[in-house]
Write an enzyme that holds these catalytic residues in place. Structure first.
Site, short mmCIF file in Angstrom:
data_model
loop_
_atom_site.label_atom_id
_atom_site.label_comp_id
_atom_site.label_asym_id
_atom_site.label_seq_id
_atom_site.Cartn_x
_atom_site.Cartn_y
_atom_site.Cartn_z
N HIS A 1 24.37 85.45 61.82
CA HIS A 1 23.84 84.39 60.94
C HIS A 1 23.99 83.05 61.67
O HIS A 1 24.99 82.83 62.34
CB HIS A 1 24.60 84.38 59.61
CG HIS A 1 23.92 83.50 58.60
ND1 HIS A 1 24.02 82.13 58.64
CD2 HIS A 1 23.09 83.79 57.57
CE1 HIS A 1 23.28 81.62 57.66
NE2 HIS A 1 22.71 82.61 56.99
N GLU B 1 15.27 84.01 60.28
CA GLU B 1 15.69 82.86 59.49
C GLU B 1 15.58 81.59 60.36
O GLU B 1 16.50 81.29 61.13
CB GLU B 1 17.14 83.00 59.06
CG GLU B 1 17.43 84.15 58.14
CD GLU B 1 18.68 83.88 57.28
OE1 GLU B 1 18.54 83.89 56.06
OE2 GLU B 1 19.75 83.64 57.84
P1 PGA Z 1 19.14 79.82 51.78
O1 PGA Z 1 20.03 80.61 52.81
O2 PGA Z 1 18.39 80.82 50.95
O3 PGA Z 1 20.13 79.03 50.95
O4 PGA Z 1 18.23 78.94 52.56
C1 PGA Z 1 19.57 81.76 53.48
C2 PGA Z 1 20.60 82.26 54.43
O5 PGA Z 1 21.27 81.44 55.07
O6 PGA Z 1 20.80 83.47 54.57
#
Ligand code: PGA
Length: 253
Positions: free
Chosen positions: A99, A175
């Protein structure tokens, strides 16, 4: 037929142990109804301290559990770390690795993340591997170079030993770092390009694995319809909105 998306609730460190248990108790029936009515896998990723208790609360239900990270080592003098074997022993089905918040805060690099990947596979836990570019790389048009580097560490370590992956899904979560918690989301064109590129990479790597390509970054009830238009997206990694049950419900619905 309706697509069966995977919904990963990344609770980050939003809830304390007591708050996590309270949230689960308060929404127990709603969670069960959600998995029944929509038949979509929901994976809750709470902090380490809450995992065992939440597993007990949701025993014999379809709710699945994931950890937010694991050690890249099997065992040893690694203060503060949690090994994949322990996660398997407490019944974790999934584990997030790489992450951006751990890449940045705990300085995990691609080599270490690929070691975590191997630890999880050895324990029969499905990894959720996060990749994504910083805003600067997005603006400079370096997205694919960044993703290639982050992904190759993992793909190069997928072994030819098919039986290792038999009961697992390998989830790649795209992401964009600039989209996490900011309410900014990529364009449809950008997502189509990234997800076609990802699909091509993983299929070329190994056709027999159950790859799941998921999106994360400011997923909310207001934009879920937009994301569902991207054919190649198999699921969503939801941060902030996942600790608001009404929002999570609207996203899953
Ligand atoms: P968010 O976070 O939905 O608050 O943007 C997603 C994540 O970091 O997995």
């Amino acid at each position: 037929m309706k697509k069966k998306y995977l919904f990963v609730a990344n609770w980050k460190m939003y809830l304390s142990f007591e708050q996590a248990l309270e949230f689960a108790a308060q929404h127990y029936d709603d969670f069960i109804a959600l998995t029944k009515d929509f038949a979509c896998p929901i994976i809750i990723c709470p902090d380490f301290t809450s995992l065992t208790s939440l597993k007990k609360i949701f025993k014999s239900t379809d709710i699945l559990f994931g950890a937010q990270d694991c050690s890249s080592h099997a065992r040893g003098a690694f203060t503060g770390q949690v090994c994949a074997e322990s996660l398997r022993q407490i019944g974790c089905d999934y584990c997030i690795i790489g992450h951006s918040e751990t890449r940045i805060n705990a300085k995990h690099d691609d080599k270490e993340i690929s070691n975590k990947f191997l630890q999880l596979i050895a324990q029969g836990i499905s990894p959720i591997i996060c990749i994504g570019e910083q805003e600067e790389d997005y603006k400079k048009g370096n997205v694919f170079q960044v993703l290639e580097k982050q992904l190759m560490g993992i793909l190069s370590r997928v072994s030819a030993d098919q039986h290792l992956y038999q009961d697992l899904s390998i989830c790649i979560a795209y992401e964009p770092v600039w989209s996490i918690g900011t309410a900014q989301i990529p364009s449809q064109d950008h997502l189509n390009n990234v997800f076609s590129w990802l699909a091509d990479k993983v299929k070329k790597n190994n056709k027999t694995i159950d790859w799941k390509l998921i999106y994360g970054g400011s997923v909310a009830p207001e934009n879920i319809g937009f994301f569902k238009k991207i054919d190649m997206i198999d699921g969503f990694l939801i941060g902030g909105a996942s600790v608001d049950f009404q929002k999570l419900k609207k996203i899953v619905q």
